[in-house]
Design a protein around this motif. Structure first.
Motif, PDB file in Angstrom:
ATOM      1  N   SER A  70       0.835  -1.202   0.000  1.00 48.55           N
ATOM      2  CA  SER A  70       0.000   0.000   0.000  1.00 48.55           C
ATOM      3  C   SER A  70       0.865   1.245   0.000  1.00 48.55           C
ATOM      4  N   TYR A  71       0.318   2.312  -0.561  1.00 51.99           N
ATOM      5  CA  TYR A  71       0.903   3.648  -0.389  1.00 51.99           C
ATOM      6  C   TYR A  71      -0.009   4.395   0.574  1.00 51.99           C
ATOM      7  N   GLY A  72       0.378   4.505   1.822  1.00 51.50           N
ATOM      8  CA  GLY A  72      -0.520   5.108   2.796  1.00 51.50           C
ATOM      9  C   GLY A  72      -1.795   4.289   2.875  1.00 51.50           C
ATOM     10  N   THR A  73      -2.924   4.928   2.607  1.00 52.09           N
ATOM     11  CA  THR A  73      -4.182   4.195   2.681  1.00 52.09           C
ATOM     12  C   THR A  73      -4.558   3.556   1.348  1.00 52.09           C
ATOM     13  N   PHE A  74      -3.799   3.877   0.284  1.00 56.28           N
ATOM     14  CA  PHE A  74      -4.139   3.340  -1.026  1.00 56.28           C
ATOM     15  C   PHE A  74      -3.491   1.980  -1.216  1.00 56.28           C
ATOM     16  N   ARG A  75      -4.284   0.945  -1.461  1.00 56.15           N
ATOM     17  CA  ARG A  75      -3.724  -0.384  -1.634  1.00 56.15           C
ATOM     18  C   ARG A  75      -3.407  -0.601  -3.102  1.00 56.15           C
ATOM     19  N   GLY A 129       1.322  -5.221 -18.146  1.00 52.76           N
ATOM     20  CA  GLY A 129       0.097  -4.674 -17.576  1.00 52.76           C
ATOM     21  C   GLY A 129      -0.056  -3.229 -17.998  1.00 52.76           C
ATOM     22  N   SER A 130      -1.285  -2.727 -17.909  1.00 48.89           N
ATOM     23  CA  SER A 130      -1.514  -1.364 -18.366  1.00 48.89           C
ATOM     24  C   SER A 130      -0.974  -0.378 -17.339  1.00 48.89           C
ATOM     25  N   ASN A 131      -1.030   0.879 -17.671  1.00 51.56           N
ATOM     26  CA  ASN A 131      -0.547   1.943 -16.792  1.00 51.56           C
ATOM     27  C   ASN A 131      -1.318   1.905 -15.474  1.00 51.56           C
ATOM     28  N   GLY A 132      -0.597   1.910 -14.372  1.00 49.45           N
ATOM     29  CA  GLY A 132      -1.267   1.906 -13.073  1.00 49.45           C
ATOM     30  C   GLY A 132      -1.631   0.532 -12.567  1.00 49.45           C
ATOM     31  N   ALA A 133      -1.214  -0.517 -13.279  1.00 51.46           N
ATOM     32  CA  ALA A 133      -1.572  -1.878 -12.867  1.00 51.46           C
ATOM     33  C   ALA A 133      -0.825  -2.286 -11.605  1.00 51.46           C
ATOM     34  N   GLY A 134       0.313  -1.676 -11.362  1.00 50.80           N
ATOM     35  CA  GLY A 134       1.088  -2.027 -10.169  1.00 50.80           C
ATOM     36  C   GLY A 134       2.428  -2.660 -10.481  1.00 50.80           C
ATOM     37  N   LYS A 135       2.848  -2.573 -11.744  1.00 52.34           N
ATOM     38  CA  LYS A 135       4.111  -3.211 -12.137  1.00 52.34           C
ATOM     39  C   LYS A 135       5.286  -2.585 -11.396  1.00 52.34           C
ATOM     40  N   SER A 136       5.343  -1.253 -11.419  1.00 49.52           N
ATOM     41  CA  SER A 136       6.463  -0.589 -10.746  1.00 49.52           C
ATOM     42  C   SER A 136       6.430  -0.875  -9.257  1.00 49.52           C
ATOM     43  N   THR A 137       5.218  -0.982  -8.711  1.00 50.34           N
ATOM     44  CA  THR A 137       5.117  -1.263  -7.279  1.00 50.34           C
ATOM     45  C   THR A 137       5.712  -2.628  -6.964  1.00 50.34           C
ATOM     46  N   ALA A 197       8.074  -4.085  -8.590  1.00 55.23           N
ATOM     47  CA  ALA A 197       9.525  -3.926  -8.668  1.00 55.23           C
ATOM     48  C   ALA A 197      10.053  -3.248  -7.403  1.00 55.23           C
ATOM     49  N   ARG A 198       9.340  -2.213  -6.923  1.00 57.89           N
ATOM     50  CA  ARG A 198       9.804  -1.471  -5.744  1.00 57.89           C
ATOM     51  C   ARG A 198       9.750  -2.330  -4.485  1.00 57.89           C
ATOM     52  N   VAL A 199       8.695  -3.136  -4.366  1.00 55.85           N
ATOM     53  CA  VAL A 199       8.593  -3.973  -3.170  1.00 55.85           C
ATOM     54  C   VAL A 199       9.699  -5.021  -3.187  1.00 55.85           C
ATOM     55  N   PRO A 230      15.281   1.536 -11.814  1.00 62.28           N
ATOM     56  CA  PRO A 230      13.911   2.039 -11.717  1.00 62.28           C
ATOM     57  C   PRO A 230      13.485   2.809 -12.960  1.00 62.28           C
ATOM     58  N   GLU A 231      12.177   3.059 -13.062  1.00 61.21           N
ATOM     59  CA  GLU A 231      11.692   3.784 -14.239  1.00 61.21           C
ATOM     60  C   GLU A 231      12.099   5.246 -14.133  1.00 61.21           C
ATOM     61  N   GLY A 232      12.203   5.885 -15.274  1.00 60.81           N
ATOM     62  CA  GLY A 232      12.648   7.282 -15.285  1.00 60.81           C
ATOM     63  C   GLY A 232      14.161   7.364 -15.157  1.00 60.81           C
ATOM     64  N   CYS A 264       8.091   6.766  -4.663  1.00 60.39           N
ATOM     65  CA  CYS A 264       7.918   5.640  -3.735  1.00 60.39           C
ATOM     66  C   CYS A 264       7.264   6.078  -2.441  1.00 60.39           C
ATOM     67  N   ASP A 265       7.293   7.382  -2.163  1.00 60.38           N
ATOM     68  CA  ASP A 265       6.741   7.856  -0.906  1.00 60.38           C
ATOM     69  C   ASP A 265       5.224   7.822  -0.939  1.00 60.38           C
ATOM     70  N   PRO A 266       4.610   7.379   0.145  1.00 58.42           N
ATOM     71  CA  PRO A 266       3.158   7.493   0.213  1.00 58.42           C
ATOM     72  C   PRO A 266       2.765   8.950   0.367  1.00 58.42           C
ATOM     73  N   PRO A 267       1.526   9.292  -0.013  1.00 57.41           N
ATOM     74  CA  PRO A 267       1.081  10.674   0.206  1.00 57.41           C
ATOM     75  C   PRO A 267       1.068  10.977   1.701  1.00 57.41           C
ATOM     76  N   PRO A 268       1.221  12.267   2.085  1.00 53.16           N
ATOM     77  CA  PRO A 268       1.233  12.608   3.509  1.00 53.16           C
ATOM     78  C   PRO A 268      -0.086  12.219   4.177  1.00 53.16           C
TER      79      PRO A 268
HETATM   80  N1  ADP Z   1       3.664   7.199  -4.217  1.00 52.02           N
HETATM   81  C1  ADP Z   1       2.406   6.792  -4.464  1.00 52.02           C
HETATM   82  N2  ADP Z   1       1.413   7.208  -3.664  1.00 52.02           N
HETATM   83  C2  ADP Z   1       0.140   6.804  -3.886  1.00 52.02           C
HETATM   84  N3  ADP Z   1      -0.240   6.002  -4.879  1.00 52.02           N
HETATM   85  C3  ADP Z   1       0.710   5.553  -5.734  1.00 52.02           C
HETATM   86  C4  ADP Z   1       2.072   5.927  -5.573  1.00 52.02           C
HETATM   87  N4  ADP Z   1       2.783   5.338  -6.551  1.00 52.02           N
HETATM   88  C5  ADP Z   1       1.903   4.638  -7.298  1.00 52.02           C
HETATM   89  N5  ADP Z   1       0.659   4.761  -6.819  1.00 52.02           N
HETATM   90  C6  ADP Z   1      -0.546   4.137  -7.331  1.00 52.02           C
HETATM   91  O1  ADP Z   1      -0.366   2.733  -7.305  1.00 52.02           O
HETATM   92  C7  ADP Z   1      -0.894   2.139  -8.464  1.00 52.02           C
HETATM   93  C8  ADP Z   1       0.168   1.314  -9.143  1.00 52.02           C
HETATM   94  O2  ADP Z   1       1.171   2.174  -9.593  1.00 52.02           O
HETATM   95  P1  ADP Z   1       2.436   1.653 -10.383  1.00 52.02           P
HETATM   96  O3  ADP Z   1       2.996   0.490  -9.657  1.00 52.02           O
HETATM   97  O4  ADP Z   1       3.336   2.793 -10.607  1.00 52.02           O
HETATM   98  O5  ADP Z   1       1.790   1.172 -11.757  1.00 52.02           O
HETATM   99  P2  ADP Z   1       2.492   0.805 -13.137  1.00 52.02           P
HETATM  100  O6  ADP Z   1       3.961   0.789 -12.923  1.00 52.02           O
HETATM  101  O7  ADP Z   1       1.934  -0.529 -13.483  1.00 52.02           O
HETATM  102  O8  ADP Z   1       2.077   1.841 -14.104  1.00 52.02           O
HETATM  103  C9  ADP Z   1      -1.423   3.260  -9.343  1.00 52.02           C
HETATM  104  O9  ADP Z   1      -2.817   3.331  -9.148  1.00 52.02           O
HETATM  105  C10 ADP Z   1      -0.754   4.484  -8.787  1.00 52.02           C
HETATM  106  O10 ADP Z   1      -1.593   5.616  -8.898  1.00 52.02           O
END
Ligand code: ADP
Ligand code: MG
Lengths: 259, 673
Positions: free
Chosen positions: A22-27, A46-54, A56-58, A94-96, B311-315
């Motif tokens: 999760s990112y904060g409260t967003f799962r 996966g499409s944009n926002g699917a969680g691929k980068s997440t 990788a980060r985890v 990482p991306e970017g 990578c940071d979560p929102p505040p």
């Molecule tokens: N730092 C962050 N804070 C809150 N939400 C995030 C953050 N980074 C990514 N997200 C959300 O997590 C979901 C997955 O993101 P991400 O892993 O970057 O997707 P992808 O790499 O597949 O495009 C998206 O809905 C994105 O908006």
């Protein structure tokens, strides 16, 4: 180290089981499980926002997981700090921007090679990197931030090519590059695989990734929607993204090989 | 030319001291993202410990130096890192500044209390004897204090630069400075490297403090750690010249500032407004303001250079209040009861000295409401509210003295003057935001202290009499009970005004856009209009409150409105709750009451109250809505939840519910709506 029933070759280099994050409260991830067999190239699609980068980060320890485990070659790295995971032989591009723009090209490389102890060995590795990518040798004293986007990606690949990690994770490596440079980047990836690394390729542009990959994992809305051989991926993606619902979740994760 | 050198050369040691601070600021900011205003306090601590050991305990000065600079200072830095800033890594730069401000205020007050030593710092020298002239440079004598400061600074700076440039550790640190996470992906332990950055910069701060001792001629007083704040301000000005980026530029800029301030002493006449002393005082303002306004590179310092910031979560969001109508009615009545009880008590049985405290609490609340406007609603950190207050007070006092203007009218004129100043500041600093805006207001506060309040027609630095008002037959100078009533009325008017603004267009726009300047920019909304409105109103309110405060005390001087009060006020309000009118009133009343309690029961310890509030400031990052607000919401939510649980149980015992247990969250809300 290994399960006696399974040979050493059966220990996957990366084993992700039941991962949530999760990112904060967003799962962002829900119970993600997949494996990268030793020596294999796996495409994470996966499409944009699917969680691929997440994912990788985890895996690389940049974002904490809330549930599940990650094993790197049988070692539990779930709660390890990112720098220790890197020490275990995982390299995450990482991306970017993935290089230090305020450091010179040579300093970027030196930083990556400093784990290979000894000044002489670092010299060797620098030589190897410059041999593989002469453009970097020309710009060795230039700040990496002044390189073009493609050159920056090549710099990140040069770091891994000269000192191949056990597992390389590349995130959107071809994003925004001209086709010629994409070719060069994928040639570099093939060379890294040939040097003995396993690779997890995160891509939105699926064609190139599937060309190199042995297997593919498809993420949708933070869960694994499909996984299987890369040859079947295109058809599966059409069915899932064009169609509806989750299909076969792929090979279920078996118990982990633990020490 | 030789005249020039006569003044330039003695400026170099001061400049070296500023440079040490600047370099330390750059180092911590880059490696950890903390703009460490607590650096002034760290310098003070270093100097204090050194002096304590040498003067009181007769320790060898080298041993004392080791302990103060190489043991205590780094430990303090490490403690900051571990217990404060590492806990809040995702907090905004502003939140970190508030935390650092809390430390800046608290530490210089706490240290003398901890060590039971409140005499002045007496050590005059470190290493070389300041009473002895060691060499003559271009005709000007260089004493030991000047020489040791310069030599030590240059040696330390050279070592630092060489370390960063040529060693493997330096390479790792530069990598961490650019991106903590990217460095971790390279296997670097970023936390440890950042901790080292804290250690190094804290050593620099301690060193700056100890080296300051001989330069100040041994007249540093712990109860006036202002010299160290001045040191800090020069340091941060030099850091700003270097865009808080380049260590060599910070070094050169620091030395340059030292020379500049000494040249002013030499070249300006000693009379008139532009007397050397005045200008010297205001120099940090002028240079800092100029650098903030014109160094464009600075504007991006809050934009993270970290490509992995995603990578940071929102505040964290403030806790959402559960509204239960059964609670709101008793709360409304409870509130009314408290107000009426307060007024009746104040008018009848409360002893006199308590009345004075309560009245000053009400007056402070008016000043604090101005912070609710600017920080709570606007999201801007202003560090000059006490200066606005002073402007109001001195205007009212001078008008009463020279034009016989009734003081309430004078207070309104004072408020107007402050409001105009606020508007001008908002316009001049239109392009600054966040940290830079906060520093700009700090610069204004210094300007007010150093120059403005020394002008002969604004008090001239002396005591100004702000008389008590007289309305018809009511004379407010006879006891404080009357005055308390007046303050109450003014507070209520101001509170209503703030509430109206909160509900009006300006408040809505600000609430929607707070903390999201990108959103504002993408919507094409210029924040300038809102900013000017808020700054004007806030400054005006602070001016009014300040005039009232002056009238309560009757005799005030510029010392009553020093910029440290601005810092303390902001910290107090933010800690209790800057988003609401209640928060400001809570802050004002508790500040005044606490002050009285401390003065009554701990008469020997002055300055305890800022410590308490400053430690409160450290909770700001976790609870930006303020700790009192946070606790209030938490407790109210607890009660609301208990009520709902009771409902649920009653519903269950009343009869089996076919739909199963209801989600016990918003039941009361909907039925009550
Ligand atoms: N730092 C962050 N804070 C809150 N939400 C995030 C953050 N980074 C990514 N997200 C959300 O997590 C979901 C997955 O993101 P991400 O892993 O970057 O997707 P992808 O790499 O597949 O495009 C998206 O809905 C994105 O908006
Ligand atoms: Mg991505």
């Amino acid at each position: 180290m290994t399960d006696p029933a399974a040979g050493p070759a059966a220990v996957p280099i990366l084993d992700v089981a039941g991962l949530s994050a999760s990112y904060g409260t967003f799962r962002a991830l829900f119970d993600v499980s997949f494996r990268v067999p030793d020596g294999a190239v796996v495409a994470l699609l996966g499409s944009n926002g699917a969680g691929k980068s997440t994912v990788a980060r985890v895996v690389s320890g940049l974002v904490p997981s809330t549930a599940g485990t990650v094993h790197l070659a049988g070692t539990d790295i779930t709660r390890m700090a990112a720098n220790r995971i890197a020490g275990q032989g995982l390299s995450h591009v990482p991306e970017g921007r993935a290089i230090f723009s305020s450091l010179t090209v040579e300093e970027n490389l030196t930083l990556a090679f400093r784990r290979a102890a000894g000044r002489k060995r670092i010299k060797d590795l620098l030589g190897r990197a410059y041999l593989a990518f002469p453009i970097l040798a020309e710009r060795r004293q230039q700040r990496a931030g002044t390189l073009s986007g493609g050159q920056q990606r090549i710099l990140s690949l040069a770091k891994v090519l000269a000192l191949p990690p056990r597992l390389l994770i590349v995130d959107e490596l071809s994003l925004g590059l001209a086709p010629v440079i994409v070719d060069a980047v994928y040639d570099g990836l093939a060379a890294i695989r040939d040097a003995g690394s396993s690779i997890l390729i995160v891509e939105q542009q699926i064609d190139r990734a599937l060309g190199l990959a042995d297997e593919a994992v498809l993420l949708a809305k933070g869960s694994v929607a499909w996984s299987g051989l890369s040859g079947e991926a295109a058809a599966a993606m059409d069915a899932i993204l064009g169609g509806h619902g989750a299909v076969d979740p792929g090979p279920a994760p078996t118990e982990h090989e633990e020490n | 030319m030789s005249h020039f050198l006569d003044y330039a050369i003695p400026g170099v040691p001061y400049g070296c001291d500023f440079a040490l601070m600047a370099v330390g600021l750059v180092l911590t900011f880059r490696a950890t993202g903390v703009f460490n205003l607590a650096f002034g306090a760290q310098a003070f601590t270093g100097a204090f410990i050194f002096d304590l050991l040498v003067t009181a305990h007769h320790v060898n000065q080298w041993v004392a130096f080791m302990v103060a600079v190489l043991v205590v200072s780094p430990l303090l830095g490490l403690a900051f890192d571990r217990f404060l800033f590492r806990v809040i890594p995702t907090a905004s730069t502003t939140a970190k500044v508030v935390t650092a401000l809390g430390l800046l205020i608290a530490i210089p007050q706490a240290i003398p209390i901890i060590f039971r030593n409140t005499t002045s710092l007496q050590t005059t020298g470190f290493w070389l004897d300041p009473g002895h002239v060691y060499l003559n440079l271009a005709g000007s004598p260089v004493n030991g204090g000047q020489l040791s400061t310069t030599v030590v600074t240059l040696a330390v700076a050279a070592a630092l630069v060489a370390m960063l440039r040529f060693t493997a550790f330096g390479l790792e640190m530069r990598a961490v400075v650019e991106s903590r996470r990217l460095a971790q992906l390279e296997g670097i332990n970023s936390k440890r490297t950042a901790a080292w950055a804290w250690v190094l910069s804290s050593v620099l701060a301690g060193l700056a403090g100890v080296l300051m001792l001989p330069l100040s001629g041994g007249n540093l007083v712990p109860s006036q750690p202002l010299q160290f704040t001045t040191l800090l301000v020069f340091g941060l000005t030099a850091a700003a010249v270097a865009s808080v980026r380049s260590i060599p530029i910070a070094l050169v800029a620091g030395i340059g500032l030292g020379i500049l301030q000494n040249l002013i002493t030499g070249y300006l006449p000693n009379s008139s407004i532009l007397s050397a002393q005045n200008v010297k005082e205001a120099l940090p303002f002028a240079v800092l303001a100029g650098v903030l306004l014109f160094n464009r590179e600075l504007r991006t310092i809050e934009v993270s250079s970290d490509p992995l910031a995603a990578c940071d979560p929102p505040p964290p969001l403030p806790a959402v209040a559960i509204r239960d109508p059964r609670l709101s009615v008793p709360m409304t009545w409870g509130f009314r009861l408290v107000v009426v009880g307060f007024l009746v008590s104040a008018a009848t049985w409360v002893p006199d000295y308590w009345v004075t405290a309560l009245a000053s609490g009400l007056v402070l609340s008016v000043i604090f409401l101005s912070i609710t406007l600017i920080t709570g609603m606007g999201g801007w950190l202003s560090l000059c509210q006490a200066s606005f207050a002073g402007l109001g007070a001195f205007t009212a006092g001078e008008l009463a003295a020279h034009l016989n203007l009734p003081v309430l009218l004078g207070a309104l004129v004072g408020a107007l003057a402050a409001a105009t100043t606020g508007a001008v500041i908002a316009l001049v600093a239109a392009r600054l935001s966040g940290l830079l805006l906060a520093l700009f207001t700090l610069a204004f506060a210094l300007f007010a202290d150093g120059l403005l309040f020394n002008l002969s027609w604004l008090g001239g630095g002396n005591t100004v009499v702000v008389p008590r008002p007289q309305i018809g037959p009511v004379d407010f100078s006879r006891g404080d009970r009357n005055f308390l009533g007046l303050a109450f009325v003014v507070l209520v008017v101001c509170a209503i005004l703030v509430k109206l603004i909160q509900r009006g267009t300006t408040g809505m726009v600000l609430a929607a856009l707070r903390g999201s300047p990108t959103a504002a920019a993408s919507l094409g909304i210029s924040m300038l209009r809102q900013r000017v409105i808020i700054f004007t109103l806030s400054a005006g309110m602070a001016g009014l409150g300040g005039a009232l405060y002056g009238s309560l005390l009757v005799r005030v001087s510029s010392l009553s409105y020093l910029y440290v009060y601005s810092l303390a006020f902001v910290v107090v309000v933010i800690t209790t709750g800057s988003r609401s009118v209640e928060g400001a009133v809570n802050a004002g009343m508790s500040y005044a009451v606490l002050l009285l309690i401390l003065q009554t029961y701990f008469p020997h310890y002055t300055g305890l109250e800022p410590i308490l509030f400053a430690f409160g400031a450290m909770t700001y990052a976790a609870h930006p809505e303020g700790i009192v607000e946070y606790q209030k919401t938490r407790w109210l939510n607890r009660v609301a939840r208990a009520l709902q649980a009771l409902d649920a149980r009653r519903a269950r015992t009343a009869g089996p519910d076919p739909a199963g247990p209801q989600p016990a969250t918003v039941g009361g809300d909907i039925s009550g709506a």
